[in-house]
Design an enzyme around this catalytic site. Structure first.
Site, PDB file in Angstrom:
ATOM      1  N   LYS A  37     -50.382  45.057  41.360  1.00 41.58           N
ATOM      2  CA  LYS A  37     -51.591  44.444  41.945  1.00 41.58           C
ATOM      3  C   LYS A  37     -52.682  44.401  40.881  1.00 41.58           C
ATOM      4  O   LYS A  37     -53.080  45.427  40.337  1.00 41.58           O
ATOM      5  CB  LYS A  37     -52.096  45.227  43.155  1.00 41.58           C
ATOM      6  CG  LYS A  37     -53.338  44.551  43.781  1.00 41.58           C
ATOM      7  CD  LYS A  37     -53.855  45.298  44.992  1.00 41.58           C
ATOM      8  CE  LYS A  37     -54.884  46.346  44.657  1.00 41.58           C
ATOM      9  NZ  LYS A  37     -56.272  45.857  44.552  1.00 41.58           N
ATOM     10  N   ASP A  64     -55.353  40.071  43.534  1.00 40.03           N
ATOM     11  CA  ASP A  64     -56.263  40.448  44.622  1.00 40.03           C
ATOM     12  C   ASP A  64     -57.699  40.063  44.249  1.00 40.03           C
ATOM     13  O   ASP A  64     -58.478  40.898  43.811  1.00 40.03           O
ATOM     14  CB  ASP A  64     -56.116  41.962  44.842  1.00 40.03           C
ATOM     15  CG  ASP A  64     -56.974  42.481  45.985  1.00 40.03           C
ATOM     16  OD1 ASP A  64     -57.364  41.678  46.852  1.00 40.03           O
ATOM     17  OD2 ASP A  64     -57.237  43.704  46.005  1.00 40.03           O
ATOM     18  N   LYS A  66     -59.729  38.271  46.488  1.00 44.47           N
ATOM     19  CA  LYS A  66     -60.521  38.205  47.731  1.00 44.47           C
ATOM     20  C   LYS A  66     -61.443  36.982  47.755  1.00 44.47           C
ATOM     21  O   LYS A  66     -62.668  37.090  47.851  1.00 44.47           O
ATOM     22  CB  LYS A  66     -61.342  39.487  47.913  1.00 44.47           C
ATOM     23  CG  LYS A  66     -60.493  40.748  47.994  1.00 44.47           C
ATOM     24  CD  LYS A  66     -61.353  41.981  48.234  1.00 44.47           C
ATOM     25  CE  LYS A  66     -60.533  43.233  48.453  1.00 44.47           C
ATOM     26  NZ  LYS A  66     -59.781  43.692  47.271  1.00 44.47           N
ATOM     27  N   HIS A  68     -63.619  33.847  48.798  1.00 46.60           N
ATOM     28  CA  HIS A  68     -64.476  33.599  49.971  1.00 46.60           C
ATOM     29  C   HIS A  68     -65.522  32.561  49.572  1.00 46.60           C
ATOM     30  O   HIS A  68     -66.460  32.878  48.842  1.00 46.60           O
ATOM     31  CB  HIS A  68     -65.149  34.914  50.386  1.00 46.60           C
ATOM     32  CG  HIS A  68     -65.834  34.856  51.720  1.00 46.60           C
ATOM     33  ND1 HIS A  68     -66.308  35.974  52.354  1.00 46.60           N
ATOM     34  CD2 HIS A  68     -66.118  33.820  52.536  1.00 46.60           C
ATOM     35  CE1 HIS A  68     -66.856  35.631  53.510  1.00 46.60           C
ATOM     36  NE2 HIS A  68     -66.760  34.326  53.641  1.00 46.60           N
ATOM     37  N   ASP A  69     -65.349  31.326  50.039  1.00 42.10           N
ATOM     38  CA  ASP A  69     -66.296  30.258  49.691  1.00 42.10           C
ATOM     39  C   ASP A  69     -66.077  29.119  50.683  1.00 42.10           C
ATOM     40  O   ASP A  69     -65.318  29.287  51.641  1.00 42.10           O
ATOM     41  CB  ASP A  69     -66.055  29.812  48.232  1.00 42.10           C
ATOM     42  CG  ASP A  69     -67.336  29.296  47.561  1.00 42.10           C
ATOM     43  OD1 ASP A  69     -68.050  28.493  48.209  1.00 42.10           O
ATOM     44  OD2 ASP A  69     -67.610  29.685  46.422  1.00 42.10           O
ATOM     45  N   THR A 128     -63.072  48.338  53.984  1.00 43.45           N
ATOM     46  CA  THR A 128     -63.122  49.708  54.527  1.00 43.45           C
ATOM     47  C   THR A 128     -64.378  50.444  54.086  1.00 43.45           C
ATOM     48  O   THR A 128     -64.684  51.518  54.573  1.00 43.45           O
ATOM     49  CB  THR A 128     -61.872  50.512  54.118  1.00 43.45           C
ATOM     50  OG1 THR A 128     -61.625  50.277  52.743  1.00 43.45           O
ATOM     51  CG2 THR A 128     -60.674  50.120  54.939  1.00 43.45           C
ATOM     52  N   GLY A 218     -52.353  53.223  43.835  1.00 45.82           N
ATOM     53  CA  GLY A 218     -52.920  53.245  42.489  1.00 45.82           C
ATOM     54  C   GLY A 218     -52.762  54.594  41.829  1.00 45.82           C
ATOM     55  O   GLY A 218     -51.725  54.934  41.264  1.00 45.82           O
ATOM     56  N   ARG A 219     -53.820  55.399  41.930  1.00 42.75           N
ATOM     57  CA  ARG A 219     -53.888  56.644  41.163  1.00 42.75           C
ATOM     58  C   ARG A 219     -52.732  57.621  41.328  1.00 42.75           C
ATOM     59  O   ARG A 219     -52.368  58.261  40.333  1.00 42.75           O
ATOM     60  CB  ARG A 219     -55.252  57.308  41.411  1.00 42.75           C
ATOM     61  CG  ARG A 219     -56.371  56.528  40.734  1.00 42.75           C
ATOM     62  CD  ARG A 219     -57.720  56.828  41.306  1.00 42.75           C
ATOM     63  NE  ARG A 219     -57.848  56.320  42.671  1.00 42.75           N
ATOM     64  CZ  ARG A 219     -58.930  56.465  43.428  1.00 42.75           C
ATOM     65  NH1 ARG A 219     -59.972  57.119  42.970  1.00 42.75           N
ATOM     66  NH2 ARG A 219     -58.976  55.970  44.645  1.00 42.75           N
TER      67      ARG A 219
HETATM   68  O1  C5P Z   1     -55.916  54.559  43.438  1.00 40.96           O
HETATM   69  P1  C5P Z   1     -55.749  54.104  44.858  1.00 40.96           P
HETATM   70  O2  C5P Z   1     -54.349  54.350  45.395  1.00 40.96           O
HETATM   71  O3  C5P Z   1     -56.825  54.625  45.773  1.00 40.96           O
HETATM   72  O4  C5P Z   1     -55.908  52.523  44.754  1.00 40.96           O
HETATM   73  C1  C5P Z   1     -55.892  51.728  45.873  1.00 40.96           C
HETATM   74  C2  C5P Z   1     -56.090  50.280  45.506  1.00 40.96           C
HETATM   75  O5  C5P Z   1     -56.233  49.541  46.726  1.00 40.96           O
HETATM   76  C3  C5P Z   1     -57.334  49.975  44.670  1.00 40.96           C
HETATM   77  O6  C5P Z   1     -57.033  48.820  43.878  1.00 40.96           O
HETATM   78  C4  C5P Z   1     -58.368  49.635  45.715  1.00 40.96           C
HETATM   79  O7  C5P Z   1     -59.359  48.763  45.243  1.00 40.96           O
HETATM   80  C5  C5P Z   1     -57.527  48.950  46.775  1.00 40.96           C
HETATM   81  N1  C5P Z   1     -58.074  49.000  48.123  1.00 40.96           N
HETATM   82  C6  C5P Z   1     -58.354  50.191  48.777  1.00 40.96           C
HETATM   83  N2  C5P Z   1     -58.847  50.195  50.041  1.00 40.96           N
HETATM   84  C7  C5P Z   1     -59.041  49.052  50.663  1.00 40.96           C
HETATM   85  C8  C5P Z   1     -58.763  47.846  50.040  1.00 40.96           C
HETATM   86  C9  C5P Z   1     -58.269  47.852  48.756  1.00 40.96           C
HETATM   87  O8  C5P Z   1     -58.167  51.260  48.218  1.00 40.96           O
HETATM   88  N3  C5P Z   1     -59.468  49.088  51.895  1.00 40.96           N
END
Ligand code: C5P
Length: 248
Positions: A37, A64, A66, A68-69, A128, A218-219
């Site tokens: 992603k 990703d 997002k 919007h326009d 969120t 992600g992390r």
């Molecule tokens: O590192 P982590 O697992 O928290 O990363 C989650 C990914 O999902 C990031 O790219 C974050 O911007 C995205 N994201 C999120 N919560 C959302 C929408 C997107 O954590 N509600």
């Protein structure tokens, strides 16, 4: 639950502006995840050349941005992005049904014209980061959860392929929407992993069990000293779930 290989459910969030770092991560993760992603941070720094450079790794790309326009502008942006050969992309469901329909039509048209697979278009419902007070501030006097359900219904009716949702919305959306409507879920933490700034998390296994199709992680992967190993152990956790289901 849809039939997907466990590792193919995992999209790793590559949240870095650095191309060399992103490529090294993607290279290490090949075969252990379903896709990458790339978001606004990476795109802002590296642009479409960066996306092309990541696509050469051979992993499906979830872009990703997002969008919007007004409908015409979103449709034009989608047409410009589709030739990158994306698997998934996002637009804001709050842009309305006309905007969403225009995006879906533009994606189909551009894919047919350039001979690439049409990207699945996902709706972003309520960020969120927004709570009831934030919604009221912009004139939306309803609970975030009700607004999520409302926008997801509108997204499906407008032809979108699915939505991004928090783990705690999976059950309600799975009940309310078509079984084929994709639920792509961030906020995932393997059991025992650091939660970081995510407030409401769920394990990969719980999320898939409730009906998530894809997990954005992600992390827990990117900050691990062994990203591929971290991804494999998440896939293994999902695999055990599949084994159990087959035994029932
Ligand atoms: O590192 P982590 O697992 O928290 O990363 C989650 C990914 O999902 C990031 O790219 C974050 O911007 C995205 N994201 C999120 N919560 C959302 C929408 C997107 O954590 N509600």
């Amino acid at each position: 639950m849809s039939k997907l290989l466990p590792h193919s459910r995992i999209y790793c969030a590559v949240d870095t502006p650095d191309l060399a770092q992103a490529r090294a991560l993607g290279q290490a993760l090949r075969g252990s995840i379903g896709g990458l992603k790339l978001g606004l941070e990476f795109f802002g720094a590296q642009g479409r050349a960066g996306v092309e450079a990541m696509a050469t790794l051979g992993l499906p790309i979830f872009l990703d941005l997002k969008l919007h326009d007004i409908p015409n502008t979103v449709a034009s942006a989608v047409k410009a992005l589709v030739p990158l050969g994306l698997r998934l992309m996002t637009i804001h469901a709050g842009g309305g049904s006309v905007m969403m329909k225009a995006a879906v039509e533009a994606a189909a048209e551009a894919a047919a014209k350039t001979g690439v697979e049409r990207p699945r278009i996902l709706g972003v419902t309520v960020l969120t980061s927004m709570d009831t007070g934030d919604l009221a501030e912009v004139g939306v006097h309803t609970q975030p959860r009700d607004q999520v359900l409302r926008l997801a219904a509108l997204a499906e009716a407008s032809g979108l392929d699915g939505v991004i949702c928090s783990p705690h919305e999976i059950t309600a959306l799975r009940q309310a929407r078509d079984p084929g409507f994709l639920l792509v879920v961030p906020g995932i933490r393997p059991a025992g992993a650091a939660v970081g700034d995510q407030k409401r998390v769920m394990t990969p296994r719980e999320a898939v069990d409730l009906g998530a199709d894809y997990l954005v992680i992600g992390r827990p992967i990117t900050a691990s000293p062994d990203p591929a190993g971290a991804a494999r152990s998440i896939a293994q956790e999902l695999d055990e779930q599949l084994d159990q289901e087959l035994e029932v």
